[in-house]
Design a protein around this motif. Sequence first.
Motif, PDB file in Angstrom:
ATOM      1  N   UNK A 200      39.912 174.235  28.029  1.00 40.72           N
ATOM      2  CA  UNK A 200      39.435 173.276  27.037  1.00 40.72           C
ATOM      3  C   UNK A 200      38.554 173.927  25.987  1.00 40.72           C
ATOM      4  N   UNK A 201      37.746 174.904  26.379  1.00 43.93           N
ATOM      5  CA  UNK A 201      36.694 175.394  25.489  1.00 43.93           C
ATOM      6  C   UNK A 201      37.052 176.690  24.755  1.00 43.93           C
ATOM      7  N   UNK A 202      37.817 177.570  25.382  1.00 46.36           N
ATOM      8  CA  UNK A 202      37.994 178.904  24.802  1.00 46.36           C
ATOM      9  C   UNK A 202      39.016 179.000  23.662  1.00 46.36           C
ATOM     10  N   UNK A 203      40.201 178.369  23.723  1.00 42.25           N
ATOM     11  CA  UNK A 203      41.246 178.663  22.717  1.00 42.25           C
ATOM     12  C   UNK A 203      40.800 178.566  21.271  1.00 42.25           C
ATOM     13  N   UNK A 204      40.177 177.464  20.890  1.00 46.26           N
ATOM     14  CA  UNK A 204      39.787 177.310  19.489  1.00 46.26           C
ATOM     15  C   UNK A 204      38.774 178.373  19.081  1.00 46.26           C
TER      16      UNK A 204
END
Length: 1536
Positions: A200-204
Amino acid sequence: MAATDIYESIARSIVSSACSAAQSISIGPLLAAELERNPQGADALQVARTLRQVLQVERESDEKEKARKILHAYTASLLQSPSAIPNHERLGLVAALCDDQLLMKLLNETVQALKAALQFAAEAHPTSDDAFAVNLIQILAGYLPSSFSPIDQTQAPNSTSSGGETGVPQHGKLLEFWNMLFTTEHWRSFSPGSLRPVADQLPALLLMTSGLRDEKIATAALGVMGALVRSSSMNLDIHASEMIWKAVRPLLSASVHVDAVLTLWLRWIDAENPIVQPQLEVLQSEEYWMFIQTGLATGFSERRKYAMYLLMNSLSKIPQGHKIDTRIMKLPNGPTNKTKTTWAKYTTLLEITSLSTSPNQLRDAMPDIKRLLDSSSDIPASWMVILVALGFQSGSSSVQRTMWEFITELEGRQLAKLFGEIEGRRFLRDILLPYSSTGNLFNVRISNPSHCGHGLNLSNFLQRLLKSLDHSAKECAMVLLENLDTRADALFPPARIFILKGLCDGVKDIKFLEQNYLDRLVGIARMRRAAKLKVDIAISAILRLILHADVEMLGLDAVLGCVAEVALDKLYLMTPDYVDALSQHLNSLGTEKVIPHLESVIRSTTDMNISSEGPTMNALYKEVVSLLVLGYTDKTSEFFKEWRSQSLLAYDVNRLRVMTLLASAQNIYPRIFTMLVGSADNALQPFAEFAANRVAPEHRPYLVQYLHALGSDSRVLGCVQPGLRCEQESALLKTARLTWGAIKNWDSASATTEWKVMSKLAYLCSESYRIMNTTNTVVSSPSFEELLKILSTVSAPTLGQNKHDNLDMTSGFEKYTASLFQLLQLTVLNTAPENISSTLVATTLDMLPKFLRFMEHESVLMAINFIISLATKVPGTLKAYPNLPERIQQLWEIADVSNRADTAKVNHAFISMLLHANILGLTSENEDMSEAVTSTITVLFEKAVGKRSIRPKISKALRDAFLAAPDTITRCNWLIDVILHLIEMPTIAKDPDFYLEEAIAGIFDELMPFESDDTPHSLQENHYQLYNGDPELFSRVYACDLLSRMNPGNTAQSEFVHEVRNRLFEPWKKNFLGMQVYVAWKKASALQTLVLTENFVARERAEGFLDELFEMCLAHEPHPRYRFQMEWIVALCFIRHPELRDKLWSYARSVAIGNPKLMSSVIKVGLMVARELSSQYQEEFFTELVYTVLPLTSNSKAGLRHHAIAMVLELWEDANRFNFTVLTSNPIFSRIYTAIVGSTFYKEHADQKDFRTFNPKENLSFAGIFAGSYLQGGDEVQTVPPMMFEAATTGVSDSPSSIPVFTTSQIEQLSKTSTSTTIPAGKVEYKATLSSDLLAAASPTPLQTKSQSWDVSSLLRTSTSSQPSTTPTPSSTYQVILVASLIDKPVNLGGLSRVSEIMGVSTLIVSDLALTKKPDFLSTSVHSESWLPMEEVKIDGVPEYLRKVRTQGWEIVGIEQTDSSVILGKDEVASGDGKHGRRFGGKTVLVLGTERFGMPPEVLTEMDWCVEIPQVGVTRSMNVQTAAAVVLFEWRRQVG
């Protein structure tokens, strides 16, 4: 027991089912305490592993929490602190020690570190290394979790922070950890709940970070993102696919971190979750395919492999029935089987084109490439452009040349597809034209210097290209013009000519509508820094290109203005045909529009003439062009009468400028003279105005220019000549006398600034007299005494402080001096010899030193011409002048230091003076004179390197001197060296620009052909001679013509030629058995001269000469051409001295025994001689020849036997022709002949081969000697076209030549065949065989240490298994696995097996173990497979295998050339250059690519890093066995 074993035992017992929780209560705190007490100890790692296992089974308690914190701190220290443990192994340990709780802490640290980096980049200066290369924050902000606080771009973050709660450093090491975690199996040890926040947190954040300019951080972020995308456990949704595309587009558009982005793209398209893969709307966008094209067209092979993989996988992702309809990718029915097959073929060809270093491999692929270029092919044109362009980006010049040849052979429809779109025109501009214009491609053969194969190929290709294009031909032509205009300084000058020729030939049916077309033509015409010939060819071509401008769209004024600018100072290039064509082109608008416009242009310029400002130079040229065109358009117009009355009859300086420009249009002036000028009196009107004192002093320079224009061309002079022969005093004569009076009355001693004015008057005076002398007008020039008086009284200018005034004075004085010497020359020519005394001449020449300080090009030239006139008219005066050598040396010193570009005239003048017959006569009587002449000629020969026409001028001057005074030449023995130099023509340094002059002059002949009525130029062969004089070959022509005119009966001449012959023949006498075929001193020209002068071999010298030829030359010479020439000489000598004929048989019986080549020469010479003997000797000689030849028909030497058999045919024919019945009735002779003609070979080849032996007398001509067919084939040799000898001997009747240009039989033969410069003169068979003896080395031989017998220990060694099980256990300290699954040739695998066993490879991986049983494998493995563990991994399983061994702690290293490969052998680690050094780890997997194409993309992406072997040679790759051996040796060296 060791401590390590204790901890392993504890761990096993703790996690076993037999151990209760109660027993483990006290173990965890103890292990934690030990780890906290000694975190750097040797057993710390094993303690930490054991503690991690213990904590998994212990109950929760305060002690457990404390132990967990200790373990977390230790794990963080592993990630943070430098360690001796290899990086990959260290990260694996961190992952193994990490639990869910620590994973969340690391995630939080990563998020904070990335946000801090993004905030810092947002605040940094845009040009800073810490700033964004591409800011993706706004693009991807919507994909951040709602719980995230927005990135604050108003406050700079704390950039000095080293870590968070765990002390883990920001950026790099955290990203390395996450990358390792998701590329190995470690992630499986974590719960799904702990992995969800990561997704949820890392890709962007990772994609935002990829926009940083810091390549290391951005690449690491992209690597982590790729690992997340590929991992099936992360459960990414469709937003991940959207994010990736939104990030990839700007990054690739800005060419930022391209290779890392492509790697992410590979992971994206190979994602196991279909919803994460590129969606259909993305695949249907043009940008998607454009980025793949960019990857194919740019970067190293690694990037191209990525792009090829993306191409094929992208096609496979398109659902069936969904079309792609963009400009660069069209799949109307989706990816059918047919289209997939076509694209697979395309990628294969792309690999061959981009990676191949073999031109033969590329040639094999060319039929397939041509099929893809057909209009029916599914491959769009832009993709084909990339395919072809990659061939020119190869590092192999032979591959580039092969691709160029391929393009020039394409048919029209294929060219139209390749170059019809914008990508094709960019390829033409950026790649094809720069390559094809490279100077080293433009070469000419010494046998045909007027033909440049590459240049003509280039122009023909451009012509075909333009004709094959329909709608885009104009755009393509504009690309060519843009290239010529913008690359003017960098473009190879001859290439410019060939490109313009292709343009002229290709745009015949095209009309250009844009003003930019005319602007480009003008820009190209302004580039005039090349040699005059090249500039004039370019201007001539541009003038013809102007005819393709659309007059209706661009307007008459624009086209006329373009012609005027292009023709600036080049009006002499406007021929009648061109002006006629220009007139017809403009009149396409209708004469009712054109004529008034032209008249308006002329009137407007005339009005400017009257105004105070006057017209611009462009306006004057525009008026002249309009006059010329109007003269061809309306030849009966009354307008010209009006214009003549206004512009010619009334003096005005600007009208005088127009008349000067008209006179400078030499080619067309005679045609328009009557129309525009009216009469000779009108043309001379300005001089009448000058004589009447109506020309202002400041306008005299324009009068000088006009007089120069009138006198510089005989055609122009012919128009004004009637005005010079009138009964009354002509205007020109009045000008001459008026200016002469001014010169006589001028006091130079009181002059300060009048030199510039007086130089103009002196020029008007001397040039007027010269013109009148040229036109045979009877006038009396100033007397010798008057000129001598002026020379004696003239004072050199006194220079002051003002440099500008000094320059005016020195320049004026130099021109004034030049005019006086020209008057002296004219006076000598017009004065009777008895009136020119030695005293007058001596006094004049004694005055020369006072002028030397100020003399330059023009005055030196006139002084030389004055001396030449004295040598011609009164040679006795020079003989009586003792200081003549000193004066010549002084003049030469001035000329030699001149930096002017136009020194050819001065050099030629010096040659004419020094080699004048009467000057040469003085060299044999005066030692000082001899020294002056010889030293100057020596320097001139040195100048001939890179200078045209010096050697031909020397040769012609010598020939003319001989014709004038034959005995003079023979008295000058130093001339022998000069003649030898001219005959042998030492090779000039290789300069393509120099050698191409003749070839490009041929283009000038096409663009601007001479007209039949151009009498003054009709004697010129071509434009090369018009601009440069005789071609270099004329140096040999005139020298040989000189020798052929010498008389053997004249003792002096005979001795002179004999010495020349001795010097030429001397090196050949040093021939020895085994000498190389090609030696520097061996030249056909030397033997040609010996053939030419054979008649100078007197009887008393003939016998010794023949002995030397046979015993020292023919006995050893291996080259067939040289042997042929020697045989020719021998035959001529025997024919002239028949009394020596029996010597031939003595050679056959002695020297030729055991020497088949010499015996072959003997019988050939014998037949040549036999046919020319008188009847009283002929039959006896013929019989001896037959009896010599017949036994040779069964000789063991094939060459001699075949020659004898062929000669039997001739002997039988001649015996019947001469009616030698005794011979024809000889049964042996008859049977041998019958057997030959009855043979199968003879019946098959009798009509295909001429068995006739060469006739030495019928071919004894300049054509036969210097252009005979014996010069064709084999190694290249220079031929001299017979028309050169015709040109050199035309009109020369004194001392007739003993050698004709053509013999009677040759003339008859030419009349039966097409004209050719090659005259049949004997058949010579060439064999390209070179042999040399191998000499043993004299140095001591080192002892060989390689084993010559079996080693007992090797026999005792046993193998655990012929096919070992799996990958070796990782317990060994240093191990290496060699992956060779991509190698498919058994012979290479056998070699790899041998190398691997020797270098201690742990396991060799192959694709099929059955290959190890193949004979090719066994032939190179030498049983090494018996001691080498081998494992089978199929090709498609290699990526998965590599991922598997990586989880076990192995480092994956590819042996491949990429843009980021580490150069093998660099031990020190450096950063920033992309080729930093790096050391091998203890556990290394080396991966080999395929033999032909290297490593495929799906394998290349699995590499931790790649290694490259440094190269210094041209060959791009080495054999796979060799490459593996080199890398394994370096691995062994590093790890010990």
